[in-house]
Design an enzyme around this catalytic site. Structure first.
Site, PDB file in Angstrom:
ATOM      1  N   LYS A 142       0.834  -1.016   0.181  1.00 28.98           N
ATOM      2  CA  LYS A 142      -0.083  -0.082   0.168  1.00 28.98           C
ATOM      3  C   LYS A 142       0.860   1.272  -0.029  1.00 28.98           C
ATOM      4  O   LYS A 142       0.899   1.934   0.985  1.00 28.98           O
ATOM      5  CB  LYS A 142      -0.990  -0.131   1.206  1.00 28.98           C
ATOM      6  CG  LYS A 142      -1.830  -1.103   1.110  1.00 28.98           C
ATOM      7  CD  LYS A 142      -2.670  -1.074   2.473  1.00 28.98           C
ATOM      8  CE  LYS A 142      -3.649  -2.266   2.573  1.00 28.98           C
ATOM      9  NZ  LYS A 142      -4.436  -2.132   3.625  1.00 28.98           N
ATOM     10  N   THR A 143       1.647   1.292  -1.268  1.00 30.18           N
ATOM     11  CA  THR A 143       2.392   2.489  -1.223  1.00 30.18           C
ATOM     12  C   THR A 143       2.007   3.614  -2.167  1.00 30.18           C
ATOM     13  O   THR A 143       1.039   3.222  -2.984  1.00 30.18           O
ATOM     14  CB  THR A 143       3.903   1.997  -1.821  1.00 30.18           C
ATOM     15  OG1 THR A 143       3.656   1.252  -2.947  1.00 30.18           O
ATOM     16  CG2 THR A 143       4.571   1.057  -0.629  1.00 30.18           C
TER      17      THR A 143
END
Length: 316
Positions: A142-143
């Site tokens: 989740k970047t």
């Protein structure tokens, strides 16, 4: 923070330099009006740390100024904590003032964000170690699109594990993958699987794992997200390398992890147990036990605070 085998910056791919060129272009796609006012005078600027944390992101800052024809001398090592009194002189940048100012905001944005991630990662890891847990704290995928290499680098500097970097780095079969596999199988049999039917999902896991192993070969690990011990047993039996217990309660994690490790002991099945879902620095310790190998969380890199820096110019 240097590893046993060398500095973390040696892991960086060559394409990060291209990313920085794009970020510089994004910040000044046309005319540099402020730079026109400054002219071509030579000078230097002090990079000042202004809030608590550890410093991370030096290779990216180096490259920002290198591409602009400037040099930077660091006075603090990457991975070290800032010792504010009330500010700390972290580095000195030298070159044409116009070029220093052209890179200022890009460099500070990268440094502030990367240092914030490293600081949060180090803080959460220290809290877990204080509880006696010696497993692996990992980030997630989740970047921020386009900024992943910096965020993963910050996690590494903070002492945590970056987890997989992309969809080609390990195969993770999440609930949607397994459910789609179950639905496809049901359709082939002339029906539709019930998403609430855990037996159908568990029955689909071996097929999904076998397909993943056939595609990835011996070099690609397979991880399976599991919602129950039944699904975990199906994944282990099919040869999954990592079992993710997702969104279990803390008590449920400890019970399930212990049960799985005991049940498969001596059965020629090697696997790791990962726990994920809603973990934070405040609650993560409750999910630890000797049977849990990995805690993964986006809280060490998503929505973290920054470390504040500024750049102050002085003419030579």
């Amino acid at each position: 923070m240097a590893s046993t085998y060398g500095d973390v910056q040696h892991l960086l791919p060559g394409n990060y330099k291209r990313l920085i060129a794009n970020w510089l272009e994004e910040d000044c796609p046309s005319l540099d009006y402020g730079g026109f006012v400054v002219g071509e005078s030579e000078g230097e600027a002090r990079l000042l740390g202004k809030s608590k944390g550890i410093i991370a992101g030096a290779p990216f800052v180096d490259e920002v100024f290198s591409q602009l024809g400037c040099t930077i001398e660091w006075h603090i090592k990457e991975g070290e904590a800032l010792s504010l009194n009330p500010v700390q002189h972290c580095a000195t940048v030298r070159g044409p003032i116009r070029k220093i100012l052209l890179g200022e905001r890009v460099a500070l944005n990268i440094l502030a964000r990367c240092s914030g991630i490293a600081s949060k990662s180090a803080s959460m890891l220290a809290a877990l170690r204080a509880q006696g847990w010696q497993g692996t704290l990992a980030g997630t995928r989740k970047t921020t699109p386009g900024f992943r290499v910096v965020e993963k680098y910050g996690i590494l500097i903070g002492g945590a594990d970056p987890h997989r970097h992309d969809l080609s780095h390990m195969t993770m079969l999440k609930d949607n993958h397994v459910w789609a596999c179950a639905n496809n199988r049901a359709a082939a049999d002339g029906g539709v699987a019930d998403p609430k039917d855990f037996v159908s999902i568990a029955a689909a896991i071996p097929r999904a794992v076998q397909a993943a192993k056939a595609a990835g070969g011996f070099a690609t690990k397979v991880e399976v997200e599991c919602r129950s011990v039944e699904e975990a047993n199906a994944a282990i039996g099919a040869g999954a390398d990592i079992i993710m217990l997702d969104n279990f309660t803390a008590e449920g994690v400890r019970e399930a992890a212990k049960q799985l490790k005991q049940e498969w002991a001596g059965k020629n099945r090697s696997f790791l147990i990962e726990v994920s879902g809603g973990l934070t620095e405040e609650n993560a310790a409750a999910y630890t036990c000797p049977d849990v190998d990995i805690l993964s969380t986006s809280s060490i890199h998503q929505g973290t605070s920054i470390v504040d820096f500024s750049l102050k110019v002085s003419l030579r």
